[in-house]
Design an enzyme around this catalytic site. Sequence first.
Site, short mmCIF file in Angstrom:
data_model
loop_
_atom_site.label_atom_id
_atom_site.label_comp_id
_atom_site.label_asym_id
_atom_site.label_seq_id
_atom_site.Cartn_x
_atom_site.Cartn_y
_atom_site.Cartn_z
N GLY A 274 0.81 -1.21 0.00
CA GLY A 274 0.00 0.00 0.00
C GLY A 274 0.84 1.26 0.00
N ALA B 6 10.53 -2.12 8.29
CA ALA B 6 11.55 -1.20 8.77
C ALA B 6 11.65 0.09 7.96
CB ALA B 6 12.93 -1.90 8.81
N SER B 7 10.65 0.37 7.14
CA SER B 7 10.68 1.56 6.27
C SER B 7 11.99 1.59 5.50
CB SER B 7 10.54 2.85 7.09
OG SER B 7 9.40 2.81 7.87
N THR C 14 12.43 1.49 0.24
CA THR C 14 12.71 2.60 -0.70
C THR C 14 14.22 2.82 -0.75
OG1 THR C 14 10.60 3.64 -0.24
CG2 THR C 14 12.31 5.04 -1.19
N ALA D 195 17.33 9.37 -0.94
CA ALA D 195 16.10 9.06 -0.21
C ALA D 195 16.35 8.20 1.02
CB ALA D 195 15.12 8.34 -1.13
N GLY E 87 13.73 6.19 4.28
CA GLY E 87 12.37 5.72 4.53
C GLY E 87 11.59 6.62 5.47
N GLU F 137 6.86 4.21 8.55
CA GLU F 137 6.47 3.98 9.94
C GLU F 137 6.39 5.27 10.74
OE1 GLU F 137 8.60 0.27 11.65
OE2 GLU F 137 9.88 1.17 10.14
#
Lengths: 294, 154, 796
Positions: free
Chosen positions: C501, C541-542, C545, C748, C750, C753
């Site tokens: 998502g 854990a984000s 990306t 970038a 993350g 979360e």
Amino acid sequence: MPITCEFEYHKPKTLPEALKLLTDKGSCVLAGGTDLLVWMKEGLRAPKTVVDIKGIAGMGGFTLSASALRIGACVTFSELIESDVVRKKLPMLWECSRTVASVGVRNRATLAGNICSAVPSLDSAPALLVYDAVVEVRGPKATRKVPVAEWFTGVKRTALKPGELVTAVIIPLTKKKAGSCYVKLGRYRGEDLAQVGVAVLALADNEYRVAFCAVGPVPTRAKKIEALLSGKELDDALIAQAKELVPQEISPITDIRSSKEYRLHMARVMLARGLKAACARLAGDAPATGDNLV
Amino acid sequence: MKKIAIEFKLNGTQRQVEVEPSDTLLEALRERVGAKSPKCGCDRGDCGTCTVSFNGKTVRSCLVLAVEADGAEIVTLEGISKEPSKLQKEFAQRNAFQCGFCAPGIVMSATELLGKKKKPTREEIQEAIAGNLCRCTGYTPIVEAIEAAANGGK
Amino acid sequence: MAHPQSAPTEEKAQATELKTVGQPVQRIDGWEKVTGAAKFADDLDFGPGLLHAFIIDSPHAHARIKGIDTRAAEKVRGVVKVVTGKDFPFRFGLYMKDRHVFAQESVRFVGEQVAAVIATDPKTAQRAAGLVKVDYEELEPILDPVKAFEQTSDLVHPDLGSYTHVPWFFPKAKTNVAHWRKIRKGRIEKGFAEADFVLEDSYRVPRYAHCAIEPHVAIGLFDASSRLTLWTASQSPYTQRHVMAEALSQLGLKHKDVRVVTPYVGGGFGGKAGVTMEILAAALATAVKGQPVKIMWSRAQEFRNTYMRLGLVNKIKLGVKKDGTITALKHTLYWDAGAYVEYAANVVNAVGLSSTGPYKVDNVEIDSICVYTNLSPGGPYRGFGYSEFFFGLESHMSKAAEKLGMDPVEFRRKNAIRENDTLPYGAEMNPNGLLEAIDKTAAAVEWGKKEESKDPNKAIGKSVVCFWKAPAMPPNASSSAFLKFNEDGSINILASGMEIGQGFLTAMAQIASEVLSVPVSQIRVETPDTDRNPYEWQTVASHVTWSCGNAVKKAALDAKEQILDLVVRALNLPKESLFLEDACVKSWARPGWQLPLKDFVISGIQVEDYTFKGGPIMGRGTFLPEFSSAISDPETGQGGHPNVHYTTVAGGVVIELDKETGKIKVLKAVLAVDVGQAINPSMIKGQITGGMLQGLATVLYEDMRYDEKGVLLNPSFSDYKIPTALDVPAEVIPIIVETAQPDGPFGARGMGEHTMIPAAAMIANAVHAATGLRINSMPLTAEKIALALKDKAKGS
């Protein structure tokens, strides 16, 4: 979570046919099904025969006479909300119907089903109590009319006898000018079961009717509060006196949804807000019917 | 248990299936006729992801018996329109959904709302989809997409 | 071990001329989702041979299994097989092998799987399950983490000392302590001695459930050739494959024989990471060889037998000087980690490393203690322990500022950690935009401006808090990607990050698009199938990306190299003159010339003698943070580099509180997050809007309630209230801060979360501002606030 009980499904076209099916001890009535299906899935009900009453002529729709509105047993909450007659003549029924569950449930769930399920938190009961509604019940032999005040006999228990079927709810219409308010406490604004529900009907000539739900095993009229208020102009001192009587009218419990203390506290707060709002509406002032007061 | 033959119109096509009396409409749609857009999220009417249109009104298909659909007209997300609707376009263009599991129910509820009310208020939009739980989006992008579809509509 | 602190020049050069990265492009999975075409695991068809399993679970929080009688169930028509723990005596677990596929001698939480009935249809399986008789001897359950910590007899796991685990865990045999992360930095006594004020308090956070709308579902097939395929709703296809292959290795399964296929996932939030009920589908499939078997959790099972967010009791002792300098922090955290902590212990570990918050503190003592209890297994939940401890820590920071008579925003600014400051475990802090985030948040809530409600019953309160979070992962967690060109120049990317998502597929397409100049609309990113897509540790854990983004970027660069090399070889152009633009190769040396990628990325380039050079272009990229290490001194935590970087964030809120009812209306919610470089600002704003509401719900009304026997009282949405469309803040203000992460793809890092972590502290501090009340236990329900205000009025 499938329904694991096994049953026969019938959809009678006539009332006598339905009543015949309902003589079977393991039978149960299906209207909106929004409670029944959950209970069957959770194993709380295991009927042998399910009698779908939606095919019976005359079970749906409204009948308006000069003195009363008859609401058929298959009328859904959405139909109540969309009815101009209900909105104009019985604004509290409109207001409380909008607090029942959510659109997709209200499109199926019926007023008659709500009072037959008879959970203590049912939102329609306080309105029906202050409107002095009557439940029309058809039995194998006769039709009888049960005042809503005598309808609820315990948690999930009603005056309905085995083999009987609710055919309508009849609400007398008052000629008096009225202002009304249903205040519902939920844990948030979205769908929730009432933790406290307060209905106030303020009629011209300082007549007041008050009812509670979710603060005792059955929804009840608050007769002591009504007696106190009767004939008096509402002011802060009178409201304070009325709040003092709340513990005599209700018997809240602590459960997962709310503590006894908070229910009692909120019943007082909501009574005060409901009285003010009902009187303001009687005078044609804000808050508008449907506005959330908690 | 003896099976019952029922017939209903699904997304414009007449379908005949055999169901058990205890089968829900959701089970029948997913397992018997392959309409997979209505999902099972809670199976007790709380989450709304099983929402379908039943004779023109949205219902929780997990709280309807399949046998009740005999003779009914059912529309699922697969059948709401041949071309993507204005509403679907707004949802997609605004990245309104994330995981998308609630999307079938929300699109059905929003479609019902816009069918009844051309220019709903923000509060009416929130109310119309309040029975459709979404854990991802915080709802605001969804509400804004519905608003935009209403304002762009005729 | 050096942290990659300085940005390579290539990154900086690119950052100035990004075309796709940084754009709010439309999600590439958008159409599938709004048309109903998107398929989730439960939507897959397996034909009439599909079997269905129903799990018999424990009604007791702690009991010995005396016997199981399956005979009656086995006789039911349609039942294929009934299995129990004795059929699968296999241990499993992610970081610590403390679980079994089915309970063995004892059950340790209500809902624990004890036996299963496999039948030809779900109703038969469920009916027959009702006939399985399990004879239990009830034992006293241990429910409170502080009591469990002190207990030395009647332990949840008497054999704890024999369990295998990762080397950075420190279980204490013959206790309920499964892991104890210690951090000792500076001299704590000295720090408190230097303080003008020392503030102590304790805070309590209950358990929470993820409530993804899609329940867990898994289908297993052990085919006639003994290959095991699983179709799951999962964040972790490769981790599942690994855990299952290890657990079932006694059946002769190799990793190559296990295949995990994961279509779209209907929400994860950590709840579908690791392995929970999926192990059952794997095991049961081996019991009915040749036929697929499906297990789907009911909503009630979702609440009982998946990972839960851990409960926490944390004690904070903070020393501050009159000028606002923090001199010492002692933070003791007792985690209610549940009956099995194979994943939860790493939550405890991660928090232990970071529970100073984003502050420069010279003298630190942290004890983060993972305690077994007889409740559902704890595990990852969006925020990974940080939401829990920040409720207390950020409440405490505001109290300290109040005590000092200092503005709480100024207090935070003064102590905020800066780049190169020393972290609690000794390494250096990464570049970050924390101060910018704090300032922008304060501006957005109009900090300092007094506001009053028009309604005399109501009060306005504001707050600003700040926090950080690092990805919690093994030091060698890795990502990889393949990138294939097609005949028309379009691209398929194969990676094994999950689209849960958050927009993973779209972000990866944007990264590849940026490198290869192929429009996002011409790129598909496939959902994982471990036979086809290359390795990814997990989507948690984000970090995908950053980590998988790096792998995809490398794969795209690899493809680009192949393209340019081919052009050099076939057309004899100078390599340094070549660049990609609009899906073509172009050359500074030959203005006006261009070669569309579609003309040669599969079939090659035709040269003068009519032969072809080249062949299909396929990029490959892998990423592993080679500077990371989890090994440090067990008594001090000093020496390793366990966290790859921190994302820093500030959050703020403006609330209106009804003093009679206790109800809170959120007028404004702000989150400013330093994402390094926004890949897709639209999706970042979506994360903030959604995560913020998920966080607000944990403090306003959600919580898991258990009775004194450990039975969950609210296993449904009727009584575990997750927000609806009517319960959103009046306004959410997402703020993107960009201080590049040197080793991130285009800079970038993350942020998925982080969007829910500050909510509890934001509300707690705003409630204090509005009413003077300090409530140290979550959630801050209307009931709690109203009754506390009533008490306060009585007392005054």
